[in-house]
Each structure stands twice: as structure tokens, then as C-alpha cells.
Design a protein around this motif. Structure first.
Motif, mmCIF file in Angstrom:
data_model
loop_
_atom_site.group_PDB
_atom_site.id
_atom_site.type_symbol
_atom_site.label_atom_id
_atom_site.label_comp_id
_atom_site.label_asym_id
_atom_site.label_seq_id
_atom_site.Cartn_x
_atom_site.Cartn_y
_atom_site.Cartn_z
ATOM 1 N N UNK A 150 -4.962 54.422 -69.027
ATOM 2 C CA UNK A 150 -4.287 53.132 -69.141
ATOM 3 C C UNK A 150 -3.305 53.198 -70.304
ATOM 4 N N UNK A 151 -2.244 52.392 -70.283
ATOM 5 C CA UNK A 151 -1.272 52.434 -71.379
ATOM 6 C C UNK A 151 -1.918 52.094 -72.722
ATOM 7 N N UNK A 152 -1.404 52.716 -73.764
ATOM 8 C CA UNK A 152 -1.888 52.427 -75.117
ATOM 9 C C UNK A 152 -1.819 50.937 -75.417
ATOM 10 N N UNK A 153 -0.799 50.291 -74.909
ATOM 11 C CA UNK A 153 -0.641 48.855 -75.132
ATOM 12 C C UNK A 153 0.671 48.377 -74.534
ATOM 13 N N UNK B 260 4.428 52.550 -76.374
ATOM 14 C CA UNK B 260 3.046 52.291 -75.937
ATOM 15 C C UNK B 260 2.861 52.447 -74.431
ATOM 16 N N UNK B 261 3.817 51.938 -73.669
ATOM 17 C CA UNK B 261 3.669 51.958 -72.210
ATOM 18 C C UNK B 261 3.721 53.373 -71.634
ATOM 19 N N UNK B 262 4.254 54.319 -72.397
ATOM 20 C CA UNK B 262 4.398 55.687 -71.908
ATOM 21 C C UNK B 262 3.359 56.646 -72.475
ATOM 22 N N UNK B 263 2.413 56.090 -73.213
ATOM 23 C CA UNK B 263 1.286 56.879 -73.726
ATOM 24 C C UNK B 263 0.026 56.383 -73.016
#
Length: 310
Positions: free
Chosen positions: A100-103, A204-207
Motif C-alpha cells: 500500500x502507498x506510504x501515504x 508517498x504515493x510512489x513508495x
């Protein structure tokens, strides 16, 4: 888009697969479920990258995945192609990575082991850089460059930030003063800075966080650049966290566990990352939510540029 998706899935022998839209930002991204396997089908925005640039991105991702970095691996068509074109739209297919994305941008971080998570992000980022330096790109490999000209030249990659139509005279003067100062500083330092292939958008969305594993997705903005630009990109979206300094130190510690990096110029690259967003939003001011984002980008740039110049 429905017709194109149905048409291209035949090229991968997945005409009976289920699919659904998951993102419609720079590209349209669909999750494709074919039996027990999942994939990411990307329909690239026209005009952003050439076929040669997209082919190069896929070659780099394939090499990184083959060498153990947790990135999506391109899937070839039945004819052995990484990239196809339909109605002027370039299309590719990638493995779907779990996690899931980091945030989300603008929201507070939720992970409990925050320092350990950022240490792991730093390690994976460093591994990507290390493997990229050891890799020999194929002939005709081409990607854009986040170099001095790409950041501060007459036509920066993400737009002429000093011409953002919403800025006042004071802000424009600050942006131009920083541009001049930063260009002079980079010209002095660039030959000694760590430079090579970078992701350039590890927000965040790409981690993706998958237990204790970190996976890196969305290489759309990748290219050649200063390694500190990758570090700054991850950090800038977390400046409002109460433990930002601890997260920053953990990221750098994790990075240095894999390869060395000199962070003396990190403030400069935080400011450079900030102005790129001021340029990026300039051509998107008519999009939903752009006004708030523009305000946030300008506030961040104002603070980081002033800090650096002082």
C-alpha cells in the motif's frame, strides 16, 4: 479508452482478463486481473515522452528488477515487445506490486515504525542508484535530464516557475534571485556532485509498503539527475511531520548503509525540488484542486528558498 484497453490486452493474450481504472493523472493506469495474476496497464499521456524515452524507461526498470530492486517489471507482448502504440497512444504492461502507498500528500503519515520505514526507503533508493551505475544502458537509451539546465535553464523540465501566473512581484523577485544564485552554485559544484539515473518522483504515493519491504513504482519522471534530487523529493512532502528531522536522518542513514552520499547541499536541492512544483502546477491551474495545491507549493517554495538564501 475502453476500446483501446480491450484492443491492447489482446496483444498480451489477456482478452478475457478483468480490468479497472486505478489512476488518471499523467497517465491512465488500469489494474488488469488475469487469473491469479495482476498487472498495471499504462496508457501514456500524449506528448509527455517519446516512444524512445518510454522504451528506455522500460529497459531500465527491467534491469533494476532483474538485479533485485523492488520495482515493476515490464511484461512483453506475444510478439516480444515492451511498448506498443494504438491511436497515437503508447501502451505498456507491468507487474502489479503488492503493498500500500506510504501515504497521501497533505495527510499525516500513519506507519508505526516510521524511522525504520524511512531507513528502508533510503536503502532501496541507494540500491536503485548503485545498480543503475553498474548497468550499461543499451544503444539508443534516452531519458530527459534533471541537470542544471533541466532545473534552472530557460525551459526547465517542469516549466518556467518564475512565470507562474498567480505569483506577485515579491515572490517573482524571490524566485528569480534564487534561480540566479542556485545556477551559479550548481555551476560551481555540478562536476563534484553524485549524478546518474534517478527515479525523480519518490513521493508517498510512489513508495509501496509491504510489511518490512519497500517497493518503488511510477518511473514516469525518471531520467538522469543529481542523486540528492531523489533524496529531496522524498523528504519535501514530509516536512510537516512532527518528527521530520528523525525521518530525514533515518532516510540518509538507510541510504548510506548501501552507498555513500554527501548531503552538504541538501538544502539547495530541497529548494530546487520546491520550485519545480511551482512550475509544474502552472499549466494545470484549471484542474480540480489546483488552487489549493498551487498555494501549498508557493508557501513551501517561499519558505525553503528564503531559508537557503539566508
Amino acid at each position: 479508452m475502453k476500446k483501446i484497453v480491450e484492443q491492447v490486452l489482446v496483444q498480451w493474450g489477456m482478452e478475457d482478463a478483468e480490468w479497472s481504472l486505478v489512476a488518471a493523472r499523467e497517465n491512465h493506469v488500469y489494474r488488469v486481473r488475469n487469473g491469479s495474476a495482476s498487472y498495471a496497464l499504462r496508457l501514456h499521456r500524449k506528448g509527455l515522452h517519446s516512444a524512445a524515452e518510454l522504451w528506455s524507461e522500460l529497459q531500465w526498470m527491467s534491469a533494476a528488477a532483474a538485479n533485485g530492486v523492488s520495482v515493476p517489471c515490464p511484461v512483453v507482448t506475444k510478439n516480444g515487445e515492451f511498448l506498443i502504440e494504438v491511436d497515437g497512444i503508447h501502451v505498456d504492461l507491468l507487474d502489479w506490486l503488492p503493498g500500500r502507498p506510504l501515504g497521501a500528500t497533505g495527510a499525516r503519515l500513519e506507519p508505526e515504525n516510521r524511522a525504520e520505514t524511512f531507513k528502508a526507503i533510503g536503502r532501496e533508493m541507494a540500491r536503485l542508484h548503485k545498480i543503475s551505475d553498474a548497468w550499461t544502458p543499451p544503444k539508443n537509451f534516452t531519458r530527459w535530464s534533471w541537470d542544471r539546465d533541466g532545473l534552472l535553464g530557460e525551459e526547465p523540465l517542469w516549466g518556467r516557475f518564475w512565470e507562474n501566473p498567480t505569483i506577485n512581484g515579491e515572490d517573482r523577485a524571490l524566485l528569480l534571485h534564487f534561480r540566479d544564485k542556485a545556477d551559479h552554485e550548481l555551476q560551481r559544484l555540478e562536476s563534484s556532485l553524485d549524478y546518474g539515473l534517478i527515479h525523480a518522483d519518490l513521493v508517498r504515493e510512489n513508495v509501496m509498503v509491504d510489511g518490512n519491504k519497500i517497493r518503488l513504482i511510477d518511473f514516469d519522471d525518471s531520467g538522469y539527475g543529481f542523486r540528492l534530487f531523489d533524496v529531496a523529493t522524498t523528504l519535501i512532502k514530509n516536512r510537516e511531520e512532527s518528527d521530520f528531522e528523525q525521518l530525514r536522518d533515518a532516510l540518509i542513514e538507510g541510504y548510506r548503509s548501501e552507498r555513500p552520499i554527501n548531503t552538504d547541499q541538501l538544502d539547495l536541492f530541497m529548494a530546487l525540488r520546491a520550485i519545480s512544483y511551482v512550475g509544474w502546477i502552472s499549466s494545470r491551474l484549471d484542474e480540480e484542486g489546483s488552487s489549493d495545491r498551487n498555494t501549498r507549493f508557493l508557501e513551501t517554495a517561499r519558505e525553503l528558498l528564503t531559508h537557503y538564501l539566508d
